[in-house]
Enzyme design. Structure first.
Site, short mmCIF file in Angstrom:
data_model
loop_
_atom_site.label_atom_id
_atom_site.label_comp_id
_atom_site.label_asym_id
_atom_site.label_seq_id
_atom_site.Cartn_x
_atom_site.Cartn_y
_atom_site.Cartn_z
N TYR A 14 1.53 76.42 64.37
CA TYR A 14 2.33 75.19 64.49
C TYR A 14 3.83 75.48 64.58
CZ TYR A 14 -2.02 73.28 62.63
OH TYR A 14 -3.33 72.97 62.42
N HIS A 19 6.78 68.77 66.39
CA HIS A 19 6.56 68.11 65.10
C HIS A 19 7.12 68.94 63.94
CE1 HIS A 19 4.79 64.61 63.36
NE2 HIS A 19 3.68 65.14 62.91
N PHE A 64 0.66 69.92 54.84
CA PHE A 64 0.49 69.27 56.13
C PHE A 64 1.26 67.96 56.10
CE2 PHE A 64 -2.89 72.36 56.54
CZ PHE A 64 -2.73 72.77 57.85
N ASN A 66 0.89 64.77 56.76
CA ASN A 66 0.49 63.49 56.19
C ASN A 66 0.39 63.48 54.67
OD1 ASN A 66 -1.79 65.03 56.06
ND2 ASN A 66 -3.16 63.52 56.96
N ASP A 91 11.14 64.96 63.16
CA ASP A 91 11.12 64.65 64.58
C ASP A 91 11.05 63.14 64.82
OD1 ASP A 91 8.35 65.16 63.46
OD2 ASP A 91 7.77 64.30 65.39
N ASN A 112 3.71 59.96 60.16
CA ASN A 112 2.84 60.18 59.00
C ASN A 112 3.53 60.89 57.84
OD1 ASN A 112 0.62 58.83 60.05
ND2 ASN A 112 -0.11 60.65 61.11
#
Length: 154
Positions: A14, A19, A64, A66, A91, A112
């Site tokens: 990632y 993001h 993560f 969320n 972002d 989120n």
């Protein structure tokens, strides 16, 4: 003391996603200001340092996106800080690429990570929204947000 939070998702796969621009901001701050290496704490990676006379805790949640609010809440509770002491870098799909807007409070705009933070600490924290641009059609949003920056953008 202030907590500056960079939002992103943990893991090498990632690292260059749009993001993860919040993580990228904290990485740049650490490098430019010669902060020490991060330590695992508060369900994330933490670096303590100073900018001028201000003591900072830089936090990259490892939960993560969320679930980012859990790490922020844990760091706030440890140092007995209020939402006003928190700044979140993240972002923003509805801003032109690399445009930055700063404000305190507000809604979540469907983000989120921000939803999670609002659920854990309320909405009265500073937000540094970093534009990633909109891909043009709703069906392309997920691929754009979770896609890597291009070489030209980097």
């Amino acid at each position: 003391m202030q907590i500056w939070v960079g939002l992103g998702n943990p893991g090498a796969e990632y690292a260059l996603h749009r993001h993860n621009v919040g993580y990228m901001v904290l990485d740049a701050l650490e490098e430019v200001h010669g902060f020490p290496p991060p330590k695992q704490k508060f369900q994330g990676w933490v670096v303590e340092g100073r900018l001028g006379s201000e003591k900072l805790l830089l936090l990259k949640p490892a939960t993560f996106m969320n679930e980012s609010g859990r790490a922020v809440r844990a760091a706030m509770d440890f140092d007995k800080l209020a939402p006003e002491d928190v700044t979140v870098f993240y972002d923003e799909l509805d801003l032109e690429p690399f445009k930055i807007k700063v404000k305190r409070g507000g809604g979540t705009a469907g983000h989120n990570g921000i939803k999670s933070i609002v659920a854990h600490i309320g909405a009265d924290f500073r937000r540094v929204r970093i534009g990633i641009g909109h891909p043009g059609h709703k069906s392309r949003v997920q691929g754009h947000v979770l896609g890597n920056y291009t070489k030209a953008e980097i």
